[in-house]
Design a protein around this motif. Sequence first.
Motif, PDB file in Angstrom:
ATOM      1  N   SER A   1      15.965 -13.091   5.394  1.00  0.00           N
ATOM      2  CA  SER A   1      17.241 -12.698   5.993  1.00  0.00           C
ATOM      3  C   SER A   1      17.769 -11.398   5.372  1.00  0.00           C
ATOM      4  O   SER A   1      18.226 -10.497   6.072  1.00  0.00           O
ATOM      5  N   ALA A   2      17.701 -11.288   4.015  1.00  0.00           N
ATOM      6  CA  ALA A   2      18.218 -10.099   3.338  1.00  0.00           C
ATOM      7  C   ALA A   2      17.376  -8.870   3.664  1.00  0.00           C
ATOM      8  O   ALA A   2      17.907  -7.782   3.918  1.00  0.00           O
ATOM      9  N   PHE A   3      16.043  -9.023   3.682  1.00  0.00           N
ATOM     10  CA  PHE A   3      15.173  -7.878   3.956  1.00  0.00           C
ATOM     11  C   PHE A   3      15.223  -7.474   5.430  1.00  0.00           C
ATOM     12  O   PHE A   3      14.900  -6.346   5.766  1.00  0.00           O
ATOM     13  N   GLY A   4      15.600  -8.396   6.300  1.00  0.00           N
ATOM     14  CA  GLY A   4      15.807  -8.016   7.692  1.00  0.00           C
ATOM     15  C   GLY A   4      17.019  -7.120   7.845  1.00  0.00           C
ATOM     16  O   GLY A   4      17.108  -6.331   8.790  1.00  0.00           O
ATOM     17  N   GLU A   5      17.958  -7.238   6.910  1.00  0.00           N
ATOM     18  CA  GLU A   5      19.143  -6.368   6.926  1.00  0.00           C
ATOM     19  C   GLU A   5      18.842  -5.035   6.252  1.00  0.00           C
ATOM     20  O   GLU A   5      19.180  -3.970   6.773  1.00  0.00           O
ATOM     21  N   LEU A   6      18.230  -5.089   5.045  1.00  0.00           N
ATOM     22  CA  LEU A   6      17.888  -3.877   4.289  1.00  0.00           C
ATOM     23  C   LEU A   6      16.438  -3.998   3.840  1.00  0.00           C
ATOM     24  O   LEU A   6      16.143  -4.721   2.880  1.00  0.00           O
ATOM     25  N   PRO A   7      15.488  -3.319   4.516  1.00  0.00           N
ATOM     26  CA  PRO A   7      14.083  -3.405   4.108  1.00  0.00           C
ATOM     27  C   PRO A   7      13.902  -2.916   2.676  1.00  0.00           C
ATOM     28  O   PRO A   7      14.482  -1.902   2.279  1.00  0.00           O
ATOM     29  N   PRO A   8      13.090  -3.622   1.863  1.00  0.00           N
ATOM     30  CA  PRO A   8      12.930  -3.240   0.460  1.00  0.00           C
ATOM     31  C   PRO A   8      11.906  -2.135   0.235  1.00  0.00           C
ATOM     32  O   PRO A   8      11.821  -1.597  -0.871  1.00  0.00           O
ATOM     33  N   VAL A   9      11.059  -1.820   1.248  1.00  0.00           N
ATOM     34  CA  VAL A   9      10.041  -0.782   1.092  1.00  0.00           C
ATOM     35  C   VAL A   9      10.025   0.100   2.337  1.00  0.00           C
ATOM     36  O   VAL A   9      10.543  -0.280   3.391  1.00  0.00           O
ATOM     37  N   TYR A  10       9.438   1.270   2.198  1.00  0.00           N
ATOM     38  CA  TYR A  10       9.226   2.138   3.347  1.00  0.00           C
ATOM     39  C   TYR A  10       7.884   2.843   3.157  1.00  0.00           C
ATOM     40  O   TYR A  10       7.387   2.977   2.028  1.00  0.00           O
ATOM     41  N   SER A  11       7.289   3.270   4.246  1.00  0.00           N
ATOM     42  CA  SER A  11       5.987   3.914   4.177  1.00  0.00           C
ATOM     43  C   SER A  11       6.144   5.356   3.718  1.00  0.00           C
ATOM     44  O   SER A  11       7.099   6.037   4.063  1.00  0.00           O
ATOM     45  N   LYS A  12       5.176   5.803   2.924  1.00  0.00           N
ATOM     46  CA  LYS A  12       5.202   7.169   2.451  1.00  0.00           C
ATOM     47  C   LYS A  12       4.753   8.119   3.564  1.00  0.00           C
ATOM     48  O   LYS A  12       4.013   7.712   4.465  1.00  0.00           O
ATOM     49  N   PRO A  13       5.164   9.376   3.511  1.00  0.00           N
ATOM     50  CA  PRO A  13       4.659  10.351   4.488  1.00  0.00           C
ATOM     51  C   PRO A  13       3.146  10.474   4.406  1.00  0.00           C
ATOM     52  O   PRO A  13       2.547  10.303   3.347  1.00  0.00           O
ATOM     53  N   ARG A  14       2.532  10.756   5.536  1.00  0.00           N
ATOM     54  CA  ARG A  14       1.074  10.788   5.584  1.00  0.00           C
ATOM     55  C   ARG A  14       0.487  11.868   4.684  1.00  0.00           C
ATOM     56  O   ARG A  14      -0.628  11.741   4.185  1.00  0.00           O
ATOM     57  N   ASN A  15       1.205  12.975   4.497  1.00  0.00           N
ATOM     58  CA  ASN A  15       0.660  14.081   3.708  1.00  0.00           C
ATOM     59  C   ASN A  15       1.029  13.984   2.237  1.00  0.00           C
ATOM     60  O   ASN A  15       0.832  14.933   1.475  1.00  0.00           O
ATOM     61  N   GLU A  16       1.579  12.844   1.820  1.00  0.00           N
ATOM     62  CA  GLU A  16       2.004  12.679   0.420  1.00  0.00           C
ATOM     63  C   GLU A  16       0.920  11.958  -0.355  1.00  0.00           C
ATOM     64  O   GLU A  16       0.374  10.956   0.096  1.00  0.00           O
ATOM     65  N   ALA A  17       0.580  12.502  -1.511  1.00  0.00           N
ATOM     66  CA  ALA A  17      -0.440  11.858  -2.343  1.00  0.00           C
ATOM     67  C   ALA A  17       0.096  10.541  -2.856  1.00  0.00           C
ATOM     68  O   ALA A  17       1.275  10.383  -3.139  1.00  0.00           O
ATOM     69  N   ARG A  18      -0.807   9.569  -3.020  1.00  0.00           N
ATOM     70  CA  ARG A  18      -0.397   8.249  -3.484  1.00  0.00           C
ATOM     71  C   ARG A  18      -0.060   8.288  -4.968  1.00  0.00           C
ATOM     72  O   ARG A  18      -0.868   8.723  -5.782  1.00  0.00           O
TER      73      ARG A  18
END
Length: 400
Positions: free
Chosen positions: A132-149
């Motif tokens: 329920s909490a993560f549906g309100e505020l996601p805890p992660v996001y994907s990095k840009p494709r051109n960004e090194a890991r």
Amino acid sequence: MANDDVLKQYLSKYRNRDYTSREVIGVIQVYRSLTFRLEAFVFNNGSRKDLLNLEGTIPVNYKGAYYNIPVCIWLMDTHPQNAPLCFVKPTPDMSIKVSKYVDSNGKIYLPYLHEWSSNGSTLQKLIQCMISAFGELPPVYSKPRNEARAPYPVNSFMPQPPGYPYPQVSPTPGYPTVTPYPTTSNLPYPSYGTPYPGAASTNGTPYPPAASATPYPPAAGYGGPSPDVGGGTITEEHIKASLLSAVEDKLRRRLKEQSQQSQAELETLRRTQQELREGKSRLEDILARLQRERSELDKNVVVLQEKERELQSAIERLGEQEGIDVDEAVVTTAPLYSQLLNAFAEEATLEDAIYYMGEALRKEVIDLDTFLKQVRTLARRQFTLRALMHKCRQKAQLAC
């Protein structure tokens, strides 16, 4: 059945092993992407303890699409008396999005954890609160494709995964697409694979990017001519306002992280101060008691030294005196008392004689006739002496 045996073996040092085993089995039957393992957990003070953790993904509905959020739930060995420790564990293609539910280290903060109760709180309800909490505020996001890991973030709360840090590789052309979650609640979730199946959403779309992941518009002179938007031109003022807004947002987030970290450190220092004050109070009580005992001991030493001097003086006086005749040591003040003393001494000797006569008869030194004859004679004399002592006491007005 094998998993049950392995789980009970992992929980051999847990206080409520059977309850914890039943709850873990119930959770992994509902959330099939979660798996359990026994690993070493490092606490803030540097101590280590082998704890059971549930690791995998949980389904989160964000803006109509389901995402697999990687989490790790550590169960304390006193479960369910103490709340579990929960973390978001991003893959190399993800970054943690700091919010009121997750800090920069990935630790999860929920009201349900704060209000954890050993009687009514369960792991399934905890996971539902996470969803329920993560549906309100996601805890992660994907990095840009051109960004090194970047390497896995260093976290003092969680053990580092095998192979840490992650190798620096060029980003993959895209995330794999997984099958969407069915809407029927009684269907199982897809199994947990490697890497986290949550690296992509169910419709092939990466995790929703955070605001900071969006590139800023190019400044004038660097990206070619300024495009027209809605009939207007993006001027340097617009770019400056956008940059100021982005910097302000970033500083605000950084300040919030620093504030949360400072609050946690301050709380730890307050607890340490309270423990030190309690220890100081106990040490002062012990010191006061030792001082009282030392004072009493000094007094006893003084008394002992005085008694020792008195005893030494008495020994010296006795050494200077002449020998004492035992027969003349006791002298009565009147003939009546002398008669009483002599009668008492003779009666005591007769009592001893009768005792030894009995011993001689028992050892067959004398025969029965001799024993009876001698005892009769001694008893008659003893009776006479006791009557004499009684009469003397009456005359001397002594207790009879």
